[in-house]
Design an enzyme around this catalytic site. Structure first.
Site, PDB file in Angstrom:
ATOM      1  N   HIS A   1      10.962 -32.280 -24.417  1.00  0.00           N
ATOM      2  CA  HIS A   1      10.548 -33.108 -23.277  1.00  0.00           C
ATOM      3  C   HIS A   1       9.117 -32.801 -22.848  1.00  0.00           C
ATOM      4  O   HIS A   1       8.700 -33.181 -21.764  1.00  0.00           O
ATOM      5  CB  HIS A   1      11.516 -32.898 -22.096  1.00  0.00           C
ATOM      6  CG  HIS A   1      12.921 -33.292 -22.429  1.00  0.00           C
ATOM      7  ND1 HIS A   1      13.296 -34.604 -22.617  1.00  0.00           N
ATOM      8  CD2 HIS A   1      14.038 -32.549 -22.641  1.00  0.00           C
ATOM      9  CE1 HIS A   1      14.583 -34.649 -22.922  1.00  0.00           C
ATOM     10  NE2 HIS A   1      15.061 -33.417 -22.948  1.00  0.00           N
TER      11      HIS A   1
ATOM     12  N   CYS B   1       0.849  -1.190   0.000  1.00  0.00           N
ATOM     13  CA  CYS B   1       0.000   0.000   0.000  1.00  0.00           C
ATOM     14  C   CYS B   1       0.884   1.239   0.000  1.00  0.00           C
ATOM     15  O   CYS B   1       2.043   1.187   0.405  1.00  0.00           O
ATOM     16  CB  CYS B   1      -0.880   0.011   1.230  1.00  0.00           C
ATOM     17  SG  CYS B   1      -1.816  -1.518   1.429  1.00  0.00           S
TER      18      CYS B   1
ATOM     19  N   GLU C   1      11.921 -13.949 -18.606  1.00  0.00           N
ATOM     20  CA  GLU C   1      11.585 -12.547 -18.348  1.00  0.00           C
ATOM     21  C   GLU C   1      10.612 -12.011 -19.414  1.00  0.00           C
ATOM     22  O   GLU C   1       9.659 -11.297 -19.098  1.00  0.00           O
ATOM     23  CB  GLU C   1      12.877 -11.715 -18.296  1.00  0.00           C
ATOM     24  CG  GLU C   1      12.707 -10.224 -18.141  1.00  0.00           C
ATOM     25  CD  GLU C   1      11.965  -9.785 -16.873  1.00  0.00           C
ATOM     26  OE1 GLU C   1      11.690 -10.629 -16.002  1.00  0.00           O
ATOM     27  OE2 GLU C   1      11.638  -8.599 -16.791  1.00  0.00           O
TER      28      GLU C   1
ATOM     29  N   TRP D   1      -3.590  -2.085  -1.574  1.00  0.00           N
ATOM     30  CA  TRP D   1      -3.501  -3.362  -2.296  1.00  0.00           C
ATOM     31  C   TRP D   1      -4.058  -4.379  -1.319  1.00  0.00           C
ATOM     32  O   TRP D   1      -3.429  -4.672  -0.286  1.00  0.00           O
ATOM     33  CB  TRP D   1      -2.051  -3.663  -2.655  1.00  0.00           C
ATOM     34  CG  TRP D   1      -1.876  -4.874  -3.519  1.00  0.00           C
ATOM     35  CD1 TRP D   1      -1.933  -4.925  -4.875  1.00  0.00           C
ATOM     36  CD2 TRP D   1      -1.586  -6.206  -3.090  1.00  0.00           C
ATOM     37  NE1 TRP D   1      -1.716  -6.209  -5.309  1.00  0.00           N
ATOM     38  CE2 TRP D   1      -1.501  -7.016  -4.240  1.00  0.00           C
ATOM     39  CE3 TRP D   1      -1.404  -6.808  -1.849  1.00  0.00           C
ATOM     40  CZ2 TRP D   1      -1.227  -8.385  -4.178  1.00  0.00           C
ATOM     41  CZ3 TRP D   1      -1.132  -8.167  -1.787  1.00  0.00           C
ATOM     42  CH2 TRP D   1      -1.047  -8.936  -2.952  1.00  0.00           C
TER      43      TRP D   1
ATOM     44  N   LYS E   1       3.571  -2.677  -7.061  1.00  0.00           N
ATOM     45  CA  LYS E   1       4.995  -2.544  -7.352  1.00  0.00           C
ATOM     46  C   LYS E   1       5.862  -3.205  -6.290  1.00  0.00           C
ATOM     47  O   LYS E   1       6.847  -3.862  -6.586  1.00  0.00           O
ATOM     48  CB  LYS E   1       5.322  -1.050  -7.446  1.00  0.00           C
ATOM     49  CG  LYS E   1       6.772  -0.750  -7.800  1.00  0.00           C
ATOM     50  CD  LYS E   1       7.067  -1.167  -9.204  1.00  0.00           C
ATOM     51  CE  LYS E   1       8.503  -0.913  -9.597  1.00  0.00           C
ATOM     52  NZ  LYS E   1       8.842  -1.684 -10.806  1.00  0.00           N
TER      53      LYS E   1
ATOM     54  N   ARG F   1       2.080   1.567  -5.932  1.00  0.00           N
ATOM     55  CA  ARG F   1       2.258   0.564  -4.889  1.00  0.00           C
ATOM     56  C   ARG F   1       1.000  -0.278  -4.694  1.00  0.00           C
ATOM     57  O   ARG F   1       1.064  -1.398  -4.185  1.00  0.00           O
ATOM     58  CB  ARG F   1       2.626   1.240  -3.568  1.00  0.00           C
ATOM     59  CG  ARG F   1       3.953   1.934  -3.589  1.00  0.00           C
ATOM     60  CD  ARG F   1       4.223   2.568  -2.253  1.00  0.00           C
ATOM     61  NE  ARG F   1       4.431   1.604  -1.204  1.00  0.00           N
ATOM     62  CZ  ARG F   1       5.609   1.098  -0.864  1.00  0.00           C
ATOM     63  NH1 ARG F   1       6.680   1.486  -1.491  1.00  0.00           N
ATOM     64  NH2 ARG F   1       5.714   0.227   0.100  1.00  0.00           N
TER      65      ARG F   1
ATOM     66  N   LYS G   1       6.847 -10.576 -18.531  1.00  0.00           N
ATOM     67  CA  LYS G   1       6.379  -9.246 -18.930  1.00  0.00           C
ATOM     68  C   LYS G   1       5.035  -9.354 -19.638  1.00  0.00           C
ATOM     69  O   LYS G   1       4.133  -8.563 -19.404  1.00  0.00           O
ATOM     70  CB  LYS G   1       7.391  -8.580 -19.880  1.00  0.00           C
ATOM     71  CG  LYS G   1       8.625  -8.027 -19.208  1.00  0.00           C
ATOM     72  CD  LYS G   1       8.313  -6.759 -18.451  1.00  0.00           C
ATOM     73  CE  LYS G   1       9.215  -6.542 -17.259  1.00  0.00           C
ATOM     74  NZ  LYS G   1       9.158  -7.467 -16.170  1.00  0.00           N
TER      75      LYS G   1
ATOM     76  N   ASN H   1       0.007  -0.348   6.115  1.00  0.00           N
ATOM     77  CA  ASN H   1       0.584  -1.197   5.076  1.00  0.00           C
ATOM     78  C   ASN H   1       1.139  -2.417   5.772  1.00  0.00           C
ATOM     79  O   ASN H   1       1.827  -2.284   6.783  1.00  0.00           O
ATOM     80  CB  ASN H   1       1.710  -0.445   4.357  1.00  0.00           C
ATOM     81  CG  ASN H   1       2.444  -1.330   3.364  1.00  0.00           C
ATOM     82  OD1 ASN H   1       1.842  -2.234   2.788  1.00  0.00           O
ATOM     83  ND2 ASN H   1       3.720  -1.085   3.177  1.00  0.00           N
ATOM     84  N   GLY H   2       0.864  -3.610   5.254  1.00  0.00           N
ATOM     85  CA  GLY H   2       1.406  -4.825   5.876  1.00  0.00           C
ATOM     86  C   GLY H   2       0.288  -5.747   6.318  1.00  0.00           C
ATOM     87  O   GLY H   2      -0.860  -5.618   5.868  1.00  0.00           O
TER      88      GLY H   2
ATOM     89  N   GLU I   1       2.169 -10.329 -17.135  1.00  0.00           N
ATOM     90  CA  GLU I   1       1.723  -9.317 -16.170  1.00  0.00           C
ATOM     91  C   GLU I   1       1.092  -8.105 -16.846  1.00  0.00           C
ATOM     92  O   GLU I   1       0.226  -7.468 -16.274  1.00  0.00           O
ATOM     93  CB  GLU I   1       2.855  -8.905 -15.226  1.00  0.00           C
ATOM     94  CG  GLU I   1       3.983  -8.107 -15.834  1.00  0.00           C
ATOM     95  CD  GLU I   1       5.011  -7.669 -14.766  1.00  0.00           C
ATOM     96  OE1 GLU I   1       6.177  -7.546 -15.126  1.00  0.00           O
ATOM     97  OE2 GLU I   1       4.638  -7.444 -13.612  1.00  0.00           O
TER      98      GLU I   1
HETATM   99  O1  M6R Z   1      11.284  -4.902  -5.680  1.00  0.00           O
HETATM  100  P1  M6R Z   1      11.741  -6.282  -6.100  1.00  0.00           P
HETATM  101  O2  M6R Z   1      12.790  -6.256  -7.139  1.00  0.00           O
HETATM  102  O3  M6R Z   1      12.123  -7.131  -4.911  1.00  0.00           O
HETATM  103  O4  M6R Z   1      10.438  -6.949  -6.723  1.00  0.00           O
HETATM  104  C1  M6R Z   1      10.441  -8.278  -7.125  1.00  0.00           C
HETATM  105  C2  M6R Z   1       9.240  -8.592  -7.988  1.00  0.00           C
HETATM  106  O5  M6R Z   1       8.050  -8.377  -7.272  1.00  0.00           O
HETATM  107  C3  M6R Z   1       9.205  -7.757  -9.273  1.00  0.00           C
HETATM  108  O6  M6R Z   1      10.376  -7.897 -10.007  1.00  0.00           O
HETATM  109  C4  M6R Z   1       8.014  -8.168 -10.147  1.00  0.00           C
HETATM  110  O7  M6R Z   1       8.179  -9.470 -10.602  1.00  0.00           O
HETATM  111  C5  M6R Z   1       7.850  -7.190 -11.316  1.00  0.00           C
HETATM  112  N1  M6R Z   1       6.515  -6.668 -11.331  1.00  0.00           N
HETATM  113  C6  M6R Z   1       8.054  -7.808 -12.644  1.00  0.00           C
HETATM  114  O8  M6R Z   1       7.954  -6.886 -13.676  1.00  0.00           O
END
Ligand code: M6R
Length: 620
Positions: free
Chosen positions: A512, A2, A489, A78, A615, A27, A493, A104-105, A496
């Site tokens: 396989h 949050c 990766e 969030w 984020k 966030r 992308k 937050n938490g 998400e």
């Molecule tokens: O802040 P961090 O690098 O620890 O975050 C890790 C992941 O949550 C972050 O890389 C997430 O996978 C991204 N949204 C991917 O684009």
């Protein structure tokens, strides 16, 4: 997860809090709310949905006095406990709506606390864990005024288990905001005649660049003229002062439609900044904060990289270079799994924790587990003042600047560079590489910003291709060696941002099982290693491309300039500049970022704020 903002000063708080929330919306963005103290009254508004919905409600509601109050708090959520509804949005109120709390938490013992409060006759209006904090605070606030609120916060924090950043205001404590933190970030912005609190500095960067990072288990009381920090028992404590070395414009879109586009474009600069000043004249690599001796590093006999999501992929890609340069075994593990499998760790294990935000709870918990087992911990992080670097024995900051888009881009590239530097530093202190060998790699690294710039200049055909893929059912990504994490990766992308089925595979694994997924027209993105590297690797993936093509795949081949061997098998060919094999992910990832961003935009999605995500993931 949050976003949290607090303000006290001489100016109207509402606008400052809303502006801070706008900057923190990345966030969490499933609900938002504010509480302002004005003329001894607590005025609040909260709404499910994005910040714009709250702003509209505020404009329509026209709550008398709310625009004049000079202290206030705000929250973007969030959801964890309770869905994203108006009722579950923060702030949560108690004491006949004279106390407001945002959080937050996760309060892990909230069920017990709630049962006790209900037994005492308290009525709850939400399903959140946070609401019990509001009621506890109301109960513990035995005297009015700022100190009364701060005392109450300390008493409440002693009852809580879990992770929390809390901010509270009260109509009975005008001109004050109280904050507390455990396992979740909180920074103070030091102004003149005004002070700020926020989950991260971008919320107040427009007003001040002087900040104080709160330590673990601390409570802070801010007024217009003072910042008072104590521990949970009321003993005076201090935070860590720091200066923010970027300004408000870095946290703006700067003419781009999305933060993600801006952040993709910033990658050459981010790489250059991360490399700046890393090589001393005598050839030594410079880290940022090193609380480890060279002997500690010489004793390392095993490396674990722990991270999540994109950061995990950067670790996977860097492993090849680290092992090659240091000859130390290096394992890369998902931070969320690490501590549960009882890894073998001791004083001679180096755990490298990679995190853009520095607050990812899974990574933090992996780090703490490693420290409990006496392992050394080195953090690679983009956020000064965050928890992961603070709890580590050594830190290398990636100077990527603020990354606002939820999808990580420039953080990935700079993390890779940081990992390379760590590998070189280890190789150097252990005497495996001479200074001139290290300098030669650093020189190659210094050419990478230019190569990434070249890639960015040739992305129009990729965008065009992306638009033609927007209706695909599924997109597969394949790669070998360092191209394998790049494939993962690329798929992440796309998942998400575009909400499409996408998977990354080690190309050799296709036969396989996954090759059964290929049908007529299925797009397969193939990340091809340099033919100048290990030829056998290149030849193998060329065969893999032929295999998928023979089964009807539409191949999108990412290959180095001059690699003619792939041409007959590429339905679409994306060229990247010639690059040393181990550094190739720095260029091959970029077209995949552009591809995902453009597909998502074509499908009409909010590229910066994909559904269900946040984020910074500060829960386990
Ligand atoms: O802040 P961090 O690098 O620890 O975050 C890790 C992941 O949550 C972050 O890389 C997430 O996978 C991204 N949204 C991917 O684009």
């Amino acid at each position: 997860m949050c976003g949290i903002v607090g303000y006290v000063g001489g100016r109207p708080a509402l606008g400052i809090v809303l502006e801070g929330l706008r900057r923190l919306e990345y966030r969490g963005y499933d609900s938002a709310g504010v509480a302002v103290v004005a003329a001894d009254e607590l005025l609040t508004e909260k709404r499910a949905g994005k910040l714009a919905i709250l702003e509209k409600a505020l404009a329509e509601g026209d709550i008398a006095g709310i625009a004049e109050g000079t202290s206030g708090i705000g929250h973007t959520r969030w959801a964890t406990h309770g869905g994203p509804t108006d009722r579950n949005a923060h702030p949560h109120l108690a004491r006949d709506s004279r106390v407001a709390v945002i959080h937050n938490g996760i309060i892990e013992n909230f069920a017990k606390l709630r049962a006790q409060l209900e037994a005492d006759g308290v009525e709850f209006t939400s399903e959140t864990d946070t609401e019990c904090v509001a009621h506890l605070l109301a109960r513990e606030m035995v005297t009015d005024g700022a100190q009364g609120l701060a005392d109450a916060m300390r008493r409440v924090c002693r009852l809580l288990e879990g992770a929390f950043t809390l901010l509270a205001v009260s109509a009975d404590a005008p001109g004050a905001v109280v904050g507390a933190r455990r396992n979740s970030p909180l920074v103070v912005g030091r102004g003149v005649g005004e002070n700020f609190l926020a989950s991260d500095v971008s919320a107040f960067i427009e007003h001040t660049r002087e900040a104080v990072e709160l330590g673990q288990d601390q409570v802070v009381l801010i007024t217009a003229d003072g910042i008072e920090i104590t521990d949970f028992d009321g003993e005076p404590a201090t935070g860590r002062d720091f200066h923010i070395d970027w300004d408000a414009s870095a946290a703006e879109k700067g003419g781009y439609d999305y933060f993600m586009l801006k952040e993709i474009a910033e990658q050459p600069q981010a790489l250059a900044d991360t490399l700046l000043g890393r090589l001393k004249e005598n050839g030594d690599i410079v880290l940022d904060e090193v609380r480890l001796s060279d002997q500690d590093l010489r004793d390392v006999d095993k490396i674990f990289i722990v991270a999540c999501g994109t950061s995990y992929h950067s670790g996977m890609a860097a492993k090849y270079a680290i092992e090659h340069w240091t000859r130390i075994p290096c394992e890369v593990e998902l931070a969320s799994e690490f501590r549960y499998r009882d890894p073998v760790l001791d004083r001679s294990t180096l755990v490298v924790a990679i995190s853009q935000s520095g607050e990812t709870m899974d990574t933090l918990m992996a780090l703490r587990h490693a420290k409990d087992q006496k392992a050394r911990v080195l953090a690679i992080c983009n956020t000064n003042g965050s928890t992961i670097p603070r709890e580590s024995d050594a830190v290398l900051y990636t100077h990527a600047g603020p990354e606002i888009a939820v999808a990580s881009t420039k953080a990935f590239l700079t993390q890779l560079v940081a990992c390379y530097l760590v590998g070189l530093h280890l190789a150097q202190v252990r005497g495996i590489k001479y200074a001139d060998e290290v300098a030669a790699v650093v020189e190659q690294l210094q050419r990478m910003p230019g190569k990434v710039r070249e890639v960015l200049e040739t992305m129009e055909p990729v965008r065009e291709l992306a638009r033609s893929l927007a209706d695909a059912k599924s997109v597969l990504f394949i790669g070998r060696h360092v191209g394998y994490p790049v494939a993962l990766e690329g798929a992440l992308k796309l998942k998400e941002l575009a909400y499409m089925h996408a998977e990354g595979f080690a190309a050799g694994e296709l036969k396989h099982g996954p090759i059964a997924l290929i049908d007529e027209g299925c797009p397969v993105v193939c990340v091809v290693p340099s033919p100048a590297g290990r030829g056998v690797l290149h030849d193998k993936i060329v065969s893999n491309i032929q295999e998928v093509r023979a089964r009807g795949a539409r191949t999108i081949v990412i290959a180095e300039e001059g690699d003619t061997a792939v041409e007959p098998y590429a339905d679409h060919l994306v060229r990247v500049p010639r690059t040393p094999t181990l550094l190739a992910p720095l260029v091959t990832t970029v077209p995949l970022q552009v591809l995902a961003c453009e597909i998502a935009a074509t499908r009409g999605h909010d590229v910066d704020q994909p559904r269900n995500l946040a984020k910074s993931v500060t829960v386990e």
